[in-house]
Design a protein around this motif. Structure first.
Motif: not given
Length: 332
Positions: A96-103, A324-327
């Motif tokens: 979640v974090l490395i994809a740039g989202h808020h966890l 998960t990363m694709a999602f």
């Protein structure tokens, strides 16, 4: 934060973990064990080493290069973490974090200490991270969900989160395929897949598929080096309970004083029990694996994941086989 900064952040975390002294690791394990008595010092240390292996710069860069994260629009992603083994939810946190989202993470009550420890270390490395992470009791504000639980809770999650993008995981287990041509070293290594984390993980082998006529006592002999699992009080309680049930019901089984081996068509065995099932041909074996694919996390064997390696997944080994990363990279 730019992607390069996020990668650097987790590389830094890996370095922190690698520099922990034995005394610090022991202290972490003791605090974690206060929440979950299955979390022994050995189990916590093994989990931390596994996370360190994720956080090598070359591994992280290769992993993220497979996804287009350049135009990620940050979303609030709720993560419901399991607590069966130490830091089992770390891969989701990392993703979640490395994809740039808020966890927005709801840790298991059985594994809160280690999760908050990791978050605190990330914030120390870069205070900006604090704005990207929230430890929460409720996930009402999430715009997407990643949740892991039992088959029953997964059904609840699917209903409750049906109107938002989600990845919902249910129970899975792992199997080993025995051909009869294994070396003694391979059979001994299989014990690692069976006994690591006391058999509590989805990557633990709970059942073996063996050719008709296979001599099972040789397998029990090969597991002799793992007898220390029987010293854990919870594991011993499970062993004593299951043994008493088998004896009272006169159910055929094998016993080496810390593991019970029993023939069964079921996939998931109780703690301290290893199921086995015979097969007569390679074609029959493949049909069985295909028929149960949706409930199998991984398969160990000479033609599959090498013996002893089930608990050493790479970054690309996603739970339930869902990327998960694709999602996360496709959230809009």
């Amino acid at each position: 934060m730019f992607l390069e900064e996020r990668v650097k952040l987790f590389v830094g975390l890996g370095k922190i973990l690698s520099k922990l002294s034995k005394e610090q690791r022991t202290e972490l394990a003791l605090s974690a064990r206060n929440q979950n008595s299955w979390f022994t010092e050995e189990s916590v240390d093994f989990a931390l080493q596994g996370i360190q292996s994720f956080l090598e710069q070359s591994s992280l860069e290769k992993w993220v290069s497979s996804y287009d994260l350049s135009h990620t629009r940050a979303k609030r992603v709720g993560v419901i973490a399991a607590g069966n083994i130490p830091l089992v939810g770390f891969h989701d946190m990392l993703s979640v974090l490395i994809a740039g989202h808020h966890l927005l993470i709801k840790p298991s009550s059985q594994d809160t200490f280690l999760v908050t420890y990791i978050i605190a270390e990330l914030v120390k490395l870069d205070p900006r991270v604090d704005a990207y992470i929230s430890v929460v009791e409720r996930l009402n504000d999430a715009e997407a969900y990643i949740a892991t639980g039992s088959d029953n809770t997964a059904r609840y999650f699917k209903h409750y989160f049906k109107d938002k993008p989600n990845v919902i995981r249910a129970n899975r287990t792992s199997l080993a395929v025995i051909t009869g041509k294994e070396t003694q070293t391979e059979l001994e290594a299989l014990g690692e897949d069976v006994f690591r984390y006391y058999g509590l993980g989805c990557r633990n082998v709970s059942k073996i598929l063996v050719p008709k006529g296979y001599e099972l006592p040789q397998l029990l002999d090969a597991f002799a080096g793992y007898a220390a699992v029987g010293d854990h009080h919870k594991y011993r309680n499970n062993y004593d309970y299951n043994k008493s049930i088998y004896l009272v019901n006169r159910e055929p089984h094998l016993d080496n004083e810390f593991l019970l081996v029993r023939e069964s068509e079921e996939l998931v065995s109780p703690i301290s029990v290893l199921y086995y099932q015979y097969y007569e041909s390679h074609a029959e074996l493949e049909r069985y694996l295909q028929a149960h694919e949706s409930k199998i996390q991984c398969v160990v064997g000479q033609e599959y994941i090498p013996f002893g390696q089930a608990q050493l997944p790479s970054l690309e080994d996603y739970a339930d086989g869902v990327d998960t990363m694709a999602f996360l990279s496709r959230l809009e």
